[in-house]
Scaffold this active site. Sequence first.
Site, short mmCIF file in Angstrom:
data_model
loop_
_atom_site.label_atom_id
_atom_site.label_comp_id
_atom_site.label_asym_id
_atom_site.label_seq_id
_atom_site.Cartn_x
_atom_site.Cartn_y
_atom_site.Cartn_z
N GLU A 1 0.88 -1.15 -0.03
CA GLU A 1 -0.02 -0.01 0.07
C GLU A 1 1.06 1.22 -0.14
O GLU A 1 1.62 1.28 0.94
CB GLU A 1 -0.77 -0.04 1.18
CG GLU A 1 -1.81 1.10 1.31
CD GLU A 1 -1.66 2.28 2.29
OE1 GLU A 1 -1.15 3.19 1.75
OE2 GLU A 1 -2.11 1.77 3.58
N CYS B 1 -2.09 8.19 4.06
CA CYS B 1 -2.22 7.73 2.70
C CYS B 1 -3.25 7.94 2.19
O CYS B 1 -3.45 7.87 0.85
CB CYS B 1 -1.72 6.27 2.86
SG CYS B 1 -2.80 5.04 3.87
#
Length: 699
Positions: A270, A309
Amino acid sequence: MTSTAVAPEVTAVQTVPSFVQGAWWAPAAAADGVPVRDASTGEVLAKVSTEGLDLAAVVDYGRTVGQRELGRLTFHQRALKLKELAQFLNGRREEFYEVSFKTGATKIDSMIDIDGGIGVLFTFGSKGRRELPNSQVVVDGPMEVLSKDGSFAGEHIYTRIPGVAAQINAFNFPVWGMLEKFAPAFLAGVPTIAKPATPSGYLAAAVVRAIVESGILPEGSLQLVSGPARTLLDALDYRDLMAFTGSASTANALKSHPNVVTGGVRFTSETDSLNAAILGPDAVPGTPEFDAFIKSVVTEMTVKAGQKCTSIRRTIVPQELVSDVVSAVGARINERVVLGDPRAEGVTMGALASLEQLADVRAAVHSMLDAGGELAYGTLDSPSVTRADGTVGVVEDGAFMSPLLLSWADAETQEVHSREAFGPVSSVIGYRHLDDAVRLAALGSGSLVATVCTNDPAIAQALVTGIAAHHGRVLMLNREDARTSTGHGSPVPHLVHGGPGRAGGGEELGGIRSVLHHMQRTAIQGSPNMLTAVTGVWHSGADRNFTLESEGVHPFRKSLGELRIGDAFRSELRQVTLEDITAFANTTGDTFYAHTNQEAAAANPFFPGIVAHGYLQLSWAAGLFVEPAPGPVLANYGLENLRFTTPLAAGDSFRVVLTAKKITPRETDEYGEVAWDAVLTNQHDETVATYDVLTLVAK
């Protein structure tokens, strides 16, 4: 989880310890280390080093001791330990908050990280008991019959991978990032090696210290590497999994390792994500949607100082609303945001994680400005902040940064769609029409999350279907869910977290899906008896242990401890009469013509004439198999997989065969669930109906 040494306290002169091979470990006193500083003051808190740590031995310990100890437990037993651990950590939150303040996180930031991480443990503790069997094998899908006589069949099962889950976490969420990876791995039965990022790893170490002190986890199920772990991949092979959260460049370097490319290490990542929030053309100033959108943008710019994020990096709005959005965002920041040391009263936005991170974000912003961006709000000058003692001024050694909003004359500028400033920074770009908004969102080359803010269903449908394949999650925001939404930037353990393209192409969370990521799906083939033996679930065609009413003990008279898979009951035949069908129709009001009109029913291609109601058949079947006296069966709580296959006409007869298909004891209750395979057949042995009866049975 046991420890052979007491965890040293992290002080200004000590090294953040690792917890490996069942003990706390730190390098020799003379070892060099990377200094870790308080994000708000610059004070040196500790150093980080793994000099002398044998990572291959750490991996071996997980594969041997961790695998052995976790293998003693079923899914339900592991789930209960997750719940117990969550309850324990819940009582230690305040001490974690005190440590978290040093990372630059405010109380709200810390709640998202710490409470959010504990919440993941609670969620998987619950889902594991509700959605997984109380065993160690998961059956995936129905049996596939592979021979005419049914003696050879196949299906798919999941079993845990035989290695470790090496988990490399980012600096922005040292607790949530660790626990959201650990929980599904633990539930699957796979030992974890957690490697937190250097700037905030001391907070992860504080949480692991509490976990070790709790004594809840089996030995070897969680190890912590505090510091560099560059040779960790060298020790992994096809038995293992690596889950990485961080920069795309680091992920690409890891993915190119020979043990990933040719060695079979399962790798998921990720990474960078230029997430978008799209304002619908109907959401003009003065609408609830416009207000909710502005609130979301400011929240994502300032929570964790924008170091998420999932933060909104590209604010995509109708061209004619760009100035309105810029003004509204600036006004809300001025009204709501107080920048400073998280330990000071009233501060709502803290520092970035480190001075190095501050330098990186400023460099990214300068690059974007050089490419054509303009500062629509904020300044790159060192801001005046509220210090811990309540005074206000510039803190030279603090990693503080003003929230910045950039505007772009040219929405096509590559830099806005390719450069991420990982801090309190967002860009506003205008679109001309919906297709243009979809195209601009897709220029991010794959993102974790996007928001679509509109109260027009047609606009929502067009935007969501247009961008969905470019994103791992899409939040639809309007007046109906503005107050209850968990927000653009908040992944929830029930739904997947990850995204395609530059977002890494990985997937975490998503409920039981993430547990299965730590397991191997295998196709197994054999006779129904062998499939039953492997899975613990009775398969059609496997042996039954029949009990007739006139002999032995009815299966419903057996306690959970006495009942066995395959115990079965076959009823006598019961005849269907027209009087019964008519009475049921009149009593229930279900006078559908197939049950009441001979001529109309016969004209239907599915029916030979008047037929019995499907639900009447179920009621009759219950009358044929239920044992009426009080006993171990406590309740019927539902049916599953119901299908009616052959109609029963007046004059036909049928019987029911009931077989104990699946037995699931509850770890904490004096009863468990039993699923019974029920098959109704007519006088010609044709299948009339099939379904599973679900009962609660006393132990």
